[in-house]
Design an enzyme around this catalytic site. Structure first.
Site, mmCIF file in Angstrom:
data_model
loop_
_atom_site.group_PDB
_atom_site.id
_atom_site.type_symbol
_atom_site.label_atom_id
_atom_site.label_comp_id
_atom_site.label_asym_id
_atom_site.label_seq_id
_atom_site.Cartn_x
_atom_site.Cartn_y
_atom_site.Cartn_z
ATOM 1 N N CYS A 1 0.808 -1.223 0.000
ATOM 2 C CA CYS A 1 0.000 0.000 0.000
ATOM 3 C C CYS A 1 0.835 1.264 0.000
ATOM 4 C CB CYS A 1 -0.962 0.005 1.192
ATOM 5 S SG CYS A 1 -0.138 0.275 2.784
ATOM 6 N N HIS B 1 -1.105 1.647 7.060
ATOM 7 C CA HIS B 1 -1.752 1.555 5.754
ATOM 8 C C HIS B 1 -2.025 2.957 5.228
ATOM 9 C CE1 HIS B 1 -3.973 -0.340 2.539
ATOM 10 N NE2 HIS B 1 -5.075 0.313 2.849
ATOM 11 N N ASP C 1 -8.593 3.249 -2.387
ATOM 12 C CA ASP C 1 -7.590 2.338 -1.848
ATOM 13 C C ASP C 1 -7.337 1.265 -2.895
ATOM 14 O OD1 ASP C 1 -5.995 0.553 -0.535
ATOM 15 O OD2 ASP C 1 -7.254 0.381 1.252
#
Length: 294
Positions: free
Chosen positions: A72, A111, A126
Site C-alpha cells: 500500500c 496503511h 484504496d
C-alpha cells in the site's frame, strides 16, 4: 532514473484509455478499477533482498517501468501522485489495520489511503489492500451506507474521532478439500478492515512504519511472501507456496476457492504467467505462522 515520471506511462501500464480532462467520478472509478486489475498487491521485495522505499521515483520505476506490484505504501502513494498530476483534489490519509489476533486495530498507521473530493463529495480510494478486502471502486465517505462491490458489501462507519471500514462477504467454498481447514480461508462473513482519521498525511509520516514492516520479525510482511491480483471474476493470490484462484459467485452466495501448493521450481513461472511479474532477484517464499486470510 530513465527520464521523468509521466502519466502516459502509468496509463499504459494500467490500460487506461479515457480522457485525462474529465476529473469526474466516472474517470476516478475507471482509474481505480484498472489499477487493481493490472498492478498486484505484493511484498515480494522483502523476500528478494530488495529494500522498499517511500521515494516516488523509485516506486514509479518499479511499478510502472518494471511491471512489478507493491504494497500500500507504494501503490497508494503512486495512485495519489497520479490523481494530483491529473488535477484531482486529493490528499493522503493514514489508517490502522484490524488485527484479528488482538481483536483490535493496530496502534499505528501502517496503511496508506487517499481521499478525493469531487463536486463537494468526499471519496476514499484504496488500490492496494489485496485479496477479498480489495476495493474495486472508490467509496463515498458517508456513514452506515452499504456500498456493494464485487467482493461484497463495504461500508464506512463514522465513529466520531475516526472512521471504520468494514465488509460483509460470502461463504468460502473450497474446491480442494485438503485446504478446507487452511488458515488462509476466511470464515468470517463480516469483518472490520481498518480505521482512519481525516488528518492529511505526507510521505514522511510513513517512513518509520515502512522500515518496520519489512524488518520487524513480528511483521506480517516478514512472515509471509504475498502476491495478489484482482481479476474480472475475483482474484489470484500466491502466499508462500500456496496459489489460489478465487471466483466470486454472488448469485450463489459463495466465493469459490481453488487452492494448490506450488513446488519451488514453478514459483517463477506462476509469477510470470498469473501476475505478469518477472523478478530480478531470487524469491525465497515464506509462510510462517501469522494471521492472514484470503
Amino acid at each position: 532514473m530513465e527520464g521523468e515520471m509521466n502519466l502516459e506511462e502509468y496509463f499504459s501500464r494500467i490500460g487506461f484509455h479515457g480522457s485525462c480532462n474529465n476529473l469526474d467520478l466516472a474517470t476516478l472509478k475507471l482509474l481505480h478499477k484498472q489499477h487493481v486489475l493490472s498492478i498486484p498487491f505484493e511484498n515480494l521485495s522483502v523476500h528478494c533482498g530488495e529494500r522498499i522505499t517511500m521515494d516516488l521515483e523509485v516506486i514509479f520505476n518499479k511499478i510502472v517501468r518494471s511491471s512489478r506490484g507493491g504494497w500500500c505504501l507504494e501503490n497508494n502513494f503512486l495512485f495519489g501522485w497520479v490523481l494530483r498530476q491529473m488535477g484531482y483534489d486529493t490528499e493522503m490519509l493514514g489508517s490502522r489495520v484490524f488485527n484479528s489476533a488482538t481483536n483490535g486495530f493496530n496502534p499505528s498507521d501502517t496503511h496508506l489511503i487517499n481521499k478525493v473530493v469531487i463536486d463537494g463529495k468526499a471519496y476514499i480510494t484504496d488500490v492496494s489492500f489485496g485479496v477479498s478486502s480489495q476495493l474495486w471502486e472508490p467509496l463515498e465517505l458517508v456513514s452506515g451506507k452499504d456500498q456493494p462491490q464485487a467482493a461484497g458489501a463495504f461500508r464506512l462507519i463514522d465513529k466520531g474521532d475516526h472512521w471504520v471500514l468494514e465488509k460483509t462477504g460470502r461463504k468460502p467454498k473450497v474446491v480442494n478439500l485438503e485446504f478446507a481447514k487452511s488458515s488462509l480461508v476466511n470464515q468470517k462473513l463480516k469483518k472490520p478492515i481498518y480505521s482512519f482519521t481525516l488528518v492529511p498525511r505526507e510521505a514522511r509520516h510513513f517512513l518509520e512504519v515502512s522500515h518496520s514492516l519489512q524488518t520487524d520479525p513480528s511483521s506480517l510482511f516478514t512472515n509471509k511472501s504475498i502476491c495478489s491480483l484482482q481479476t474480472p471474476t475475483g482474484f489470484r493470490a500466491l502466499v508462500g507456496w500456496t496459489y489460489s484462484e478465487v471466483t466470486y459467485k454472488p448469485e450463489e452466495g459463495v466465493d469459490v476457492l481453488d487452492m494448490r501448493d506450488i513446488p519451488d521450481d514453478e514459483i517463477d513461472q506462476i509469477l510470470r504467467e498469473k501476475f505478469n511479474i518477472k523478478l530480478q532477484n531470487k524469491l525465497q517464499p515464506v509462510n510462517k505462522t501469522a494471521y492472514y486470510t484470503l
